[in-house]
Design an enzyme around this catalytic site. Structure first.
Site, PDB file in Angstrom:
ATOM      1  N   HIS A  69       0.932  -1.151   0.096  1.00 18.33           N
ATOM      2  CA  HIS A  69       0.031   0.146  -0.088  1.00 18.33           C
ATOM      3  C   HIS A  69       0.930   1.247  -0.126  1.00 18.33           C
ATOM      4  CE1 HIS A  69      -3.749   2.540   1.247  1.00 18.33           C
ATOM      5  NE2 HIS A  69      -2.633   3.206   1.756  1.00 18.33           N
ATOM      6  N   GLU A  70       1.910   1.168   0.844  1.00 21.12           N
ATOM      7  CA  GLU A  70       2.673   2.479   0.998  1.00 21.12           C
ATOM      8  C   GLU A  70       3.568   2.546  -0.157  1.00 21.12           C
ATOM      9  OE1 GLU A  70       2.192   4.822   3.411  1.00 21.12           O
ATOM     10  OE2 GLU A  70       0.938   3.672   4.224  1.00 21.12           O
ATOM     11  N   HIS A  73       1.998   4.250  -3.170  1.00 19.63           N
ATOM     12  CA  HIS A  73       1.977   5.749  -2.990  1.00 19.63           C
ATOM     13  C   HIS A  73       3.281   6.127  -3.502  1.00 19.63           C
ATOM     14  CE1 HIS A  73      -1.967   6.115  -1.120  1.00 19.63           C
ATOM     15  NE2 HIS A  73      -1.378   5.625   0.091  1.00 19.63           N
TER      16      HIS A  73
END
Length: 213
Positions: A69-70, A73
């Site tokens: 998820h990170e 980004h």
């Protein structure tokens, strides 16, 4: 942000990781996985037979879901010429671990911070990349939920649940969560991603269950 390199043209930023960022990712992945393992089994199970299995399960579900998820980004931010690095929130990691010992879990292990010139559309795409990645991971974990081997089935079921939960939670349009940035850019994209995430989370909870133990 040590270790990040920037080219002279927009969009030419190379993907790189500083030593601090790698350390923060590793610490957040480890502590978050341990916190969920303690939360799921209870502190009395530490050291008992089967606890290691739950730790491994959390590493490959919670840990992978959080990390990718990170990184999603970061990858999209870098694609748009941003300087971007993950920073762990050590106070929140401590709270997650201590909370797990008394029966509750609240996970906000850190975030990717980025800076540079950016449009609202690009900022929205950076934000939505994390939840979309979690939805894709849930689809990857889904076939494992029906595996004939009990441990693999647990990995699959919990992998689906934790990833759709991460997607739905992060799409809430509040505070620093991704949903607030996405809805400011495109209400249509927000409704689509949040709707899919919420329905998927409901189905995962009612059809697969959420406890792997």
């Amino acid at each position: 942000m040590a270790g990040a390199r920037r080219s002279g043209r927009r969009g030419g930023q190379s993907l790189s990781f500083s030593n601090r960022e790698l350390r923060d990712l590793a610490v957040a992945w480890t502590v978050l996985s341990a916190a969920f393992a303690v939360f799921l089994t209870g502190p009395s199970a530490i050291g008992a037979a089967g606890f290691v299995d739950v730790v491994v399960l959390c590493i490959v579900t919670v840990g992978v879901g959080f990390m990718l998820h990170e990184l999603a980004h970061k990858v999209v931010a870098v694609r748009f010429g941003q300087l971007a690095e993950f920073r762990a929130d050590y106070s929140m990691l401590f709270l997650a671990l201590m909370g797990a010992f008394i029966g509750f879990i609240f996970a906000a292990p850190g975030a990717v911070y980025h800076r540079g010139r950016i449009t609202p559309r690009e900022n929205g795409l950076i934000a939505v990349a994390g939840p979309v990645t979690n939805l894709l991971l849930a689809a990857i974990f889904l076939p494992l939920a029906f595996a004939p081997i009990e441990f693999l089935a647990s990995v699959g079921a919990f992998g689906v649940f934790i990833n759709v939960f991460l997607a739905a939670f992060n799409m809430i349009p509040f505070g620093p969560l991704d949903g607030k940035t996405v809805i400011a850019w495109s209400k249509l994209v927000f409704v689509a991603v949040f709707g899919v995430s919420a329905v998927a989370a409901y189905l995962a909870f009612t059809r697969l269950g959420w406890l792997p133990v």
